[in-house]
Scaffold this motif. Structure first.
Motif, PDB file in Angstrom:
ATOM      1  N   TYR A  80       0.811  -1.219   0.000  1.00 30.83           N
ATOM      2  CA  TYR A  80       0.000   0.000   0.000  1.00 30.83           C
ATOM      3  C   TYR A  80       0.845   1.270   0.000  1.00 30.83           C
ATOM      4  O   TYR A  80       0.299   2.372  -0.071  1.00 30.83           O
ATOM      5  CB  TYR A  80      -0.960  -0.009   1.192  1.00 30.83           C
ATOM      6  N   THR A  81       2.154   1.111   0.083  1.00 34.84           N
ATOM      7  CA  THR A  81       3.033   2.280  -0.019  1.00 34.84           C
ATOM      8  C   THR A  81       3.477   2.506  -1.451  1.00 34.84           C
ATOM      9  O   THR A  81       4.108   3.517  -1.762  1.00 34.84           O
ATOM     10  CB  THR A  81       4.282   2.115   0.868  1.00 34.84           C
ATOM     11  N   TYR A 112      -3.091   3.119   8.770  1.00 34.20           N
ATOM     12  CA  TYR A 112      -3.350   4.427   8.157  1.00 34.20           C
ATOM     13  C   TYR A 112      -2.623   5.523   8.938  1.00 34.20           C
ATOM     14  O   TYR A 112      -2.001   6.406   8.358  1.00 34.20           O
ATOM     15  CB  TYR A 112      -4.852   4.691   8.126  1.00 34.20           C
ATOM     16  N   GLU A 113      -2.688   5.429  10.273  1.00 36.95           N
ATOM     17  CA  GLU A 113      -2.005   6.416  11.107  1.00 36.95           C
ATOM     18  C   GLU A 113      -1.808   5.855  12.508  1.00 36.95           C
ATOM     19  O   GLU A 113      -2.655   5.111  13.009  1.00 36.95           O
ATOM     20  CB  GLU A 113      -2.829   7.711  11.177  1.00 36.95           C
ATOM     21  N   SER A 125       3.083   9.942  10.503  1.00 37.50           N
ATOM     22  CA  SER A 125       2.777   8.512  10.405  1.00 37.50           C
ATOM     23  C   SER A 125       1.626   8.200   9.444  1.00 37.50           C
ATOM     24  O   SER A 125       1.386   7.046   9.125  1.00 37.50           O
ATOM     25  CB  SER A 125       2.426   7.943  11.792  1.00 37.50           C
ATOM     26  N   ARG A 126       0.907   9.224   8.990  1.00 36.02           N
ATOM     27  CA  ARG A 126      -0.264   8.970   8.157  1.00 36.02           C
ATOM     28  C   ARG A 126       0.135   8.469   6.769  1.00 36.02           C
ATOM     29  O   ARG A 126       1.022   9.025   6.129  1.00 36.02           O
ATOM     30  CB  ARG A 126      -1.115  10.233   8.018  1.00 36.02           C
ATOM     31  N   CYS A 127      -0.561   7.431   6.312  1.00 36.76           N
ATOM     32  CA  CYS A 127      -0.337   6.885   4.971  1.00 36.76           C
ATOM     33  C   CYS A 127      -1.460   7.389   4.058  1.00 36.76           C
ATOM     34  O   CYS A 127      -2.375   6.638   3.690  1.00 36.76           O
ATOM     35  CB  CYS A 127      -0.317   5.359   5.015  1.00 36.76           C
ATOM     36  N   GLN A 128      -1.373   8.663   3.712  1.00 39.48           N
ATOM     37  CA  GLN A 128      -2.426   9.293   2.913  1.00 39.48           C
ATOM     38  C   GLN A 128      -2.492   8.695   1.514  1.00 39.48           C
ATOM     39  O   GLN A 128      -3.563   8.589   0.915  1.00 39.48           O
ATOM     40  CB  GLN A 128      -2.190  10.800   2.831  1.00 39.48           C
ATOM     41  N   MET A 130      -2.190   5.659   0.549  1.00 37.03           N
ATOM     42  CA  MET A 130      -3.013   4.454   0.518  1.00 37.03           C
ATOM     43  C   MET A 130      -4.481   4.837   0.357  1.00 37.03           C
ATOM     44  O   MET A 130      -5.185   4.272  -0.506  1.00 37.03           O
ATOM     45  CB  MET A 130      -2.822   3.650   1.810  1.00 37.03           C
TER      46      MET A 130
END
Length: 422
Positions: A80-81, A112-113, A125-128, A130
């Motif tokens: 997902y990255t 997600y975070e 830390s947020r994986c926006q 994705m």
């Protein structure tokens, strides 16, 4: 990108090499679904060089308008990255069109975070990306919800990294109340063991009591036995009980009482010779401890009618992939003094350390951190282990048959309900 069915062997091999491998996406979970009459597909996602880059199990069941609903609990398994998330999801969607699917539900097992223990987001830390790629695939997000929803898997989790040098170092990292309770359980002689298949009703009984206290309903569809049938032989599930032999416990108290009385006699003898404030304070402390032990001995005698072995707590644990998960646990409030839940979790935390698991997952929390949170008491217990808060992206629906899916959304609005994941 292209999605197509693959064998269970190839699917499992891919999962076991992936960092997001999880128990919900296993063929064992698929077998459990098929035992309920559902059809399960195992799909591989291939790039333009025909390299397997992702995979997911897909559970098919009847929906509305003569179409099917497809679900991938805690899937798909993807990077997902990376930049191929949207294309991968669209490939699965295109495959599902051939199966007369109306829409596909997914809830990725990816962070997600991260949040601090008081609920504040950890900066950076947020994986926006994705989330953005999921939405670019045409997904409908059910929202960044909080609270407890037993119709789907939790969006918030409490996770304890287990990268410690020793059990003692791990114990020392916990909050004082938590580590003290673990030591108390060990001093009392609380034992933790695996249950046999014949003892599974104990788990259900304990969970029903927990549900009454925390206002949720435990499953009544033989879920516990189906978990056993699907996972036990592989070692991926453990059913544990924390218990104490009453005679042994009372013997320990008697021994402690004898030691305290000996200390009291010695202290009184010292005071008779040299009366000092230090010795008087020591005598007072010994007398207080003696009274406490006597009180607990009297309380223990009242439990004798409950049988020689008291069942303190029980739990279901997944032992798979990079983590051990406490799926569910409960305890008998009458025996709270014995700290049975702490003994049970300590057993599995040490197991993580011994077997090299990356984390111990205490699983779902509400994501609400105020005193009025629905799970404030449970969260206070989990918080004592000094772990981490992981927020997952949540549930998404990808339309496969847009016309029928639009009709379904209209029907939902008219009924005023939100679809629940099966």
């Amino acid at each position: 990108m292209q999605a197509r069915e693959i064998s269970k062997a190839i699917y499992t091999e891919f999962l076991q090499r992936h960092s997001l491998d999880n128990v919900w996406q296993t063929t064992m979970m698929g077998d459990m679904q098929e035992a309920r009459g559902r059809h399960v597909l195992y799909l591989g996602i291939f790039d333009d060089t025909d390299t397997l880059t992702g995979a997911t199990n897909v559970v098919l069941e009847s929906s509305h308008f003569g179409a099917l609903h497809a679900g991938s609990p805690r899937g798909p398994i993807l990077d997902y990255t990376g930049s191929q998330v949207t294309a991968s999801l669209q490939a699965v969607r295109d495959f599902l069109k051939q199966k007369h699917v109306m829409y596909w539900t997914l809830n990725p097992y990816a962070v997600y975070e991260k949040h601090t223990l008081d609920g504040k987001a950890v900066q950076g830390s947020r994986c926006q990306g994705m989330y953005d790629q999921l939405m670019a695939a045409g997904a409908h997000h059910r929202g960044f919800v909080h609270g407890i929803d037993n119709s789907t898997e939790p969006r918030w989790m409490y996770v304890i990294p287990t990268d410690f040098d020793s059990p003692q170092a791990m114990l020392d990292s916990f909050a004082h109340k938590c580590s003290r309770s673990i030591r108390r359980a060990m001093d009392f002689g609380v034992q933790v063991r695996e249950l046999s298949e014949e003892e599974l009703p104990l788990v259900d009984e304990m969970f029903v009591h927990a549900g009454d206290k925390h206002e949720f309903s435990w499953r009544n569809d033989d879920y516990t036995r189906r978990l056993w049938n699907a996972f036990h032989d592989s070692g991926a599930v453990k059913f544990l009980v924390a218990e104490i032999t009453l005679q042994d416990y009372m013997g320990r108290l008697q021994k402690t009482l004898e030691t305290l009385r000996q200390q009291q006699a010695e202290t009184e003898d010292s005071i008779a010779r040299i009366r000092s404030k230090k010795m008087l304070n020591r005598l007072k402390e010994i007398e207080q401890k003696t009274a406490s032990v006597q009180k607990h001995l009297e309380e223990a005698e009242t439990f004798e009618t409950d049988g020689p072995v008291l069942k303190l707590a029980a739990g279901i644990f997944f032992d798979y992939g990079q983590e051990v998960i406490c799926l569910m646990s409960g305890y008998d409030e009458r025996y709270a003094w014995f700290c049975g839940p702490y003994a049970m979790h300590w057993r599995m935390l040490k197991h993580c350390l011994e077997q090299g698991y990356a984390r111990y997952n205490l699983y779902g929390i509400s994501g609400e951190f105020g005193d009025d949170a629905v799970d404030s008491g449970v969260y206070a217990f989990k918080k004592g282990f000094n772990g981490e808060i992981w927020e997952l992206p949540g549930d998404f629906e990808i339309p496969v048959d847009p016309v029928r899916y639009s009709l379904l959304r209209v029907a939902r609005k008219l009924k005023g309900i939100r679809h629940r994941t099966s």
